[in-house]
Motif scaffolding. Structure first.
Motif, PDB file in Angstrom:
ATOM      1  N   MET A   1       0.839  -1.193   0.000  1.00  0.00           N
ATOM      2  CA  MET A   1       0.000   0.000   0.000  1.00  0.00           C
ATOM      3  C   MET A   1       0.873   1.241   0.000  1.00  0.00           C
ATOM      4  SD  MET A   1      -2.832   1.332   2.787  1.00  0.00           S
ATOM      5  CE  MET A   1      -1.577   1.780   4.009  1.00  0.00           C
ATOM      6  N   THR A   2       0.642   2.114  -0.946  1.00  0.00           N
ATOM      7  CA  THR A   2       1.328   3.402  -1.030  1.00  0.00           C
ATOM      8  C   THR A   2       0.432   4.489  -0.456  1.00  0.00           C
ATOM      9  OG1 THR A   2       2.582   2.750  -2.995  1.00  0.00           O
ATOM     10  CG2 THR A   2       2.269   5.111  -2.639  1.00  0.00           C
ATOM     11  N   THR A   3       1.043   5.468   0.201  1.00  0.00           N
ATOM     12  CA  THR A   3       0.303   6.645   0.649  1.00  0.00           C
ATOM     13  C   THR A   3       0.543   7.777  -0.340  1.00  0.00           C
ATOM     14  OG1 THR A   3       0.417   6.064   2.994  1.00  0.00           O
ATOM     15  CG2 THR A   3       0.008   8.371   2.459  1.00  0.00           C
ATOM     16  N   TYR A   4      -0.531   8.245  -0.966  1.00  0.00           N
ATOM     17  CA  TYR A   4      -0.478   9.387  -1.869  1.00  0.00           C
ATOM     18  C   TYR A   4      -0.965  10.624  -1.116  1.00  0.00           C
ATOM     19  CZ  TYR A   4       0.075   6.198  -5.840  1.00  0.00           C
ATOM     20  OH  TYR A   4       0.535   5.246  -6.722  1.00  0.00           O
ATOM     21  N   VAL A   5      -0.187  11.687  -1.174  1.00  0.00           N
ATOM     22  CA  VAL A   5      -0.556  12.947  -0.553  1.00  0.00           C
ATOM     23  C   VAL A   5      -0.863  13.929  -1.686  1.00  0.00           C
ATOM     24  CG1 VAL A   5       0.131  14.799   0.998  1.00  0.00           C
ATOM     25  CG2 VAL A   5       0.936  12.457   1.410  1.00  0.00           C
ATOM     26  N   LEU A   6      -2.116  14.364  -1.784  1.00  0.00           N
ATOM     27  CA  LEU A   6      -2.584  15.166  -2.910  1.00  0.00           C
ATOM     28  C   LEU A   6      -2.787  16.615  -2.468  1.00  0.00           C
ATOM     29  CD1 LEU A   6      -5.302  12.687  -4.288  1.00  0.00           C
ATOM     30  CD2 LEU A   6      -2.821  12.681  -4.698  1.00  0.00           C
ATOM     31  N   VAL A   7      -2.084  17.534  -3.121  1.00  0.00           N
ATOM     32  CA  VAL A   7      -2.121  18.945  -2.750  1.00  0.00           C
ATOM     33  C   VAL A   7      -2.665  19.759  -3.926  1.00  0.00           C
ATOM     34  CG1 VAL A   7      -0.771  20.934  -1.969  1.00  0.00           C
ATOM     35  CG2 VAL A   7      -0.158  18.617  -1.214  1.00  0.00           C
ATOM     36  N   PRO A   8      -3.756  20.480  -3.726  1.00  0.00           N
ATOM     37  CA  PRO A   8      -4.390  21.220  -4.831  1.00  0.00           C
ATOM     38  C   PRO A   8      -3.654  22.501  -5.185  1.00  0.00           C
ATOM     39  CG  PRO A   8      -5.594  21.596  -2.807  1.00  0.00           C
ATOM     40  CD  PRO A   8      -4.521  20.608  -2.473  1.00  0.00           C
ATOM     41  N   GLY A   9      -4.069  23.059  -6.328  1.00  0.00           N
ATOM     42  CA  GLY A   9      -3.566  24.357  -6.748  1.00  0.00           C
ATOM     43  C   GLY A   9      -4.354  25.487  -6.122  1.00  0.00           C
ATOM     44  N   MET A  10      -4.132  26.691  -6.610  1.00  0.00           N
ATOM     45  CA  MET A  10      -4.743  27.880  -6.029  1.00  0.00           C
ATOM     46  C   MET A  10      -6.261  27.828  -6.085  1.00  0.00           C
ATOM     47  SD  MET A  10      -2.185  30.854  -7.469  1.00  0.00           S
ATOM     48  CE  MET A  10      -3.165  32.170  -6.731  1.00  0.00           C
ATOM     49  N   CYS A  11      -6.873  28.282  -5.014  1.00  0.00           N
ATOM     50  CA  CYS A  11      -8.330  28.469  -4.913  1.00  0.00           C
ATOM     51  C   CYS A  11      -9.113  27.162  -4.769  1.00  0.00           C
ATOM     52  CB  CYS A  11      -8.883  29.239  -6.117  1.00  0.00           C
ATOM     53  SG  CYS A  11      -8.089  30.831  -6.413  1.00  0.00           S
ATOM     54  N   HIS A  12      -8.456  26.016  -4.843  1.00  0.00           N
ATOM     55  CA  HIS A  12      -9.134  24.726  -4.819  1.00  0.00           C
ATOM     56  C   HIS A  12      -8.923  23.997  -3.495  1.00  0.00           C
ATOM     57  CE1 HIS A  12      -9.321  25.633  -9.051  1.00  0.00           C
ATOM     58  NE2 HIS A  12     -10.076  24.571  -9.276  1.00  0.00           N
ATOM     59  N   GLY A  13      -9.858  23.124  -3.177  1.00  0.00           N
ATOM     60  CA  GLY A  13      -9.756  22.310  -1.981  1.00  0.00           C
ATOM     61  C   GLY A  13      -9.527  20.848  -2.332  1.00  0.00           C
ATOM     62  N   ALA A  14      -9.536  20.020  -1.306  1.00  0.00           N
ATOM     63  CA  ALA A  14      -9.314  18.588  -1.512  1.00  0.00           C
ATOM     64  C   ALA A  14     -10.344  17.977  -2.451  1.00  0.00           C
ATOM     65  CB  ALA A  14      -9.347  17.872  -0.158  1.00  0.00           C
ATOM     66  N   TRP A  15     -11.508  18.624  -2.569  1.00  0.00           N
ATOM     67  CA  TRP A  15     -12.568  18.098  -3.429  1.00  0.00           C
ATOM     68  C   TRP A  15     -12.163  17.971  -4.894  1.00  0.00           C
ATOM     69  CZ3 TRP A  15     -12.950  22.189  -6.617  1.00  0.00           C
ATOM     70  CH2 TRP A  15     -12.788  23.465  -6.091  1.00  0.00           C
ATOM     71  N   CYS A  16     -11.152  18.711  -5.331  1.00  0.00           N
ATOM     72  CA  CYS A  16     -10.756  18.598  -6.743  1.00  0.00           C
ATOM     73  C   CYS A  16     -10.119  17.251  -7.043  1.00  0.00           C
ATOM     74  CB  CYS A  16      -9.828  19.745  -7.145  1.00  0.00           C
ATOM     75  SG  CYS A  16      -8.159  19.685  -6.486  1.00  0.00           S
ATOM     76  N   PHE A  17      -9.762  16.504  -6.002  1.00  0.00           N
ATOM     77  CA  PHE A  17      -9.159  15.183  -6.169  1.00  0.00           C
ATOM     78  C   PHE A  17     -10.135  14.044  -5.869  1.00  0.00           C
ATOM     79  CE2 PHE A  17      -5.322  17.750  -4.955  1.00  0.00           C
ATOM     80  CZ  PHE A  17      -4.610  17.576  -6.138  1.00  0.00           C
ATOM     81  N   GLU A  18     -11.411  14.331  -5.696  1.00  0.00           N
ATOM     82  CA  GLU A  18     -12.352  13.314  -5.238  1.00  0.00           C
ATOM     83  C   GLU A  18     -12.316  12.047  -6.095  1.00  0.00           C
ATOM     84  OE1 GLU A  18     -16.105  15.285  -5.105  1.00  0.00           O
ATOM     85  OE2 GLU A  18     -15.793  16.090  -3.086  1.00  0.00           O
ATOM     86  N   ASP A  19     -12.448  12.203  -7.404  1.00  0.00           N
ATOM     87  CA  ASP A  19     -12.493  11.033  -8.278  1.00  0.00           C
ATOM     88  C   ASP A  19     -11.145  10.321  -8.316  1.00  0.00           C
ATOM     89  OD1 ASP A  19     -15.129  11.592  -8.816  1.00  0.00           O
ATOM     90  OD2 ASP A  19     -14.726  12.571 -10.738  1.00  0.00           O
ATOM     91  N   LEU A  20     -10.074  11.095  -8.385  1.00  0.00           N
ATOM     92  CA  LEU A  20      -8.735  10.493  -8.413  1.00  0.00           C
ATOM     93  C   LEU A  20      -8.455   9.739  -7.120  1.00  0.00           C
ATOM     94  CD1 LEU A  20      -5.976  10.165  -9.781  1.00  0.00           C
ATOM     95  CD2 LEU A  20      -5.307  12.359  -8.753  1.00  0.00           C
ATOM     96  N   ALA A  21      -8.810  10.341  -5.988  1.00  0.00           N
ATOM     97  CA  ALA A  21      -8.595   9.675  -4.702  1.00  0.00           C
ATOM     98  C   ALA A  21      -9.392   8.379  -4.618  1.00  0.00           C
ATOM     99  CB  ALA A  21      -8.977  10.615  -3.562  1.00  0.00           C
ATOM    100  N   ALA A  22     -10.628   8.401  -5.108  1.00  0.00           N
ATOM    101  CA  ALA A  22     -11.455   7.192  -5.086  1.00  0.00           C
ATOM    102  C   ALA A  22     -10.833   6.098  -5.941  1.00  0.00           C
ATOM    103  CB  ALA A  22     -12.862   7.520  -5.572  1.00  0.00           C
ATOM    104  N   SER A  23     -10.274   6.461  -7.088  1.00  0.00           N
ATOM    105  CA  SER A  23      -9.640   5.470  -7.967  1.00  0.00           C
ATOM    106  C   SER A  23      -8.406   4.869  -7.310  1.00  0.00           C
ATOM    107  CB  SER A  23      -9.261   6.125  -9.294  1.00  0.00           C
ATOM    108  OG  SER A  23     -10.404   6.553 -10.000  1.00  0.00           O
ATOM    109  N   LEU A  24      -7.604   5.688  -6.642  1.00  0.00           N
ATOM    110  CA  LEU A  24      -6.417   5.168  -5.960  1.00  0.00           C
ATOM    111  C   LEU A  24      -6.803   4.249  -4.807  1.00  0.00           C
ATOM    112  CD1 LEU A  24      -4.303   8.456  -5.905  1.00  0.00           C
ATOM    113  CD2 LEU A  24      -3.709   6.367  -7.145  1.00  0.00           C
ATOM    114  N   ARG A  25      -7.829   4.637  -4.069  1.00  0.00           N
ATOM    115  CA  ARG A  25      -8.269   3.796  -2.956  1.00  0.00           C
ATOM    116  C   ARG A  25      -8.859   2.474  -3.453  1.00  0.00           C
ATOM    117  NH1 ARG A  25     -10.596   9.173  -0.707  1.00  0.00           N
ATOM    118  NH2 ARG A  25      -8.988   9.806   0.796  1.00  0.00           N
ATOM    119  N   SER A  26      -9.481   2.494  -4.596  1.00  0.00           N
ATOM    120  CA  SER A  26     -10.130   1.283  -5.118  1.00  0.00           C
ATOM    121  C   SER A  26      -9.125   0.192  -5.454  1.00  0.00           C
ATOM    122  CB  SER A  26     -10.970   1.625  -6.352  1.00  0.00           C
ATOM    123  OG  SER A  26     -10.150   1.902  -7.474  1.00  0.00           O
ATOM    124  N   VAL A  27      -7.862   0.579  -5.657  1.00  0.00           N
ATOM    125  CA  VAL A  27      -6.831  -0.429  -5.938  1.00  0.00           C
ATOM    126  C   VAL A  27      -5.910  -0.618  -4.729  1.00  0.00           C
ATOM    127  CG1 VAL A  27      -6.890  -0.223  -8.429  1.00  0.00           C
ATOM    128  CG2 VAL A  27      -5.431   1.326  -7.128  1.00  0.00           C
TER     129      VAL A  27
END
Length: 224
Positions: A1-27
């Protein structure tokens, strides 16, 4: 298991990674998606005192307080997030395996985000809101986007070492900008470096939305 730490760009929150985070967790991977101080659902913490060091501390604290986070982290920064992941990696190098810059700035010691982008991007930065220290979101941003603390893009990053310490450094370039990409200078900095892996994707700046399958493949490969 790898830990991915996702950091957004300006003006955005963690929600911009919702789909990507779900895909990483699914595997089977662990994901920390960060909302930085003063932005999105943490916009109530906006102030002139929020700077780049604040955002680096945000991510360090999230890692430290997450008991499931492993010791071979893959740090992923989108756009301005490249400043943050570089600072984080410099402070905890023994815990970082790889860094992925998603159409992001790639700073050296003493450089601010301001130094690495083009004039058009800088013109956006200085069109602050009525507070005098908030960079307003672009009209085409997600409705959840909020103003971003100006000081974070003006403060130089101070580093103790360089990025070549880490096993893998990846840059993912978005080809579909409406004009000159403000990330072109960062891409040019690394694209011919044999110690970096570079990808070009046929998407706009928000690669998480435009090219999710290609991006997932690249992130999974970064951990191998």
């Amino acid at each position: 298991m790898t830990t991915y730490v996702l950091v957004p760009g300006m003006c955005h929150g963690a929600w911009c990674f919702e789909d990507l985070a779900a895909s990483l967790r699914s595997v089977g991977h662990h994901v920390l998606a960060i909302t930085l101080t003063g932005v999105a659902e943490r916009s109530h913490l906006m102030s002139g005192a929020v700077n780049l060091d604040t955002h680096i501390t945000d991510v360090l604290a999230a890692i430290e307080n997450d008991t499931a986070a492993g010791d071979e982290l893959v740090l992923v920064g989108h756009s301005y997030g490249g400043m943050v992941i570089t600072g984080v990696a410099d402070r905890i190098p023994d815990r970082v395996d790889s860094l992925v810059f998603l159409d992001a700035v790639v700073p050296h010691d003493g450089e601010a985000c301001w130094d690495l982008v083009n004039d058009e991007e800088r013109q956006w930065y200085v069109k602050v809101d009525d507070t005098g220290f908030g960079v307003p979101p672009m009209p085409f941003f997600d409705d959840r986007a909020t103003a971003h603390p100006l000081a974070t893009v003006l403060q130089p990053l101070r580093l103790q070492g360089d990025l070549n310490r880490f096993r893998r450094r990846v840059f993912v370039y978005a080809r579909d900008w409406p004009g000159e990409s403000p990330l072109q200078a960062s891409y040019d900095r690394v694209r011919s470096d044999p110690q970096w892996i570079s990808h070009e994707l046929d998407g706009r700046h928000n690669l998480m939305r435009d090219t999710p399958d290609d991006l997932l493949r690249i992130l999974l490969d970064a951990a191998r």
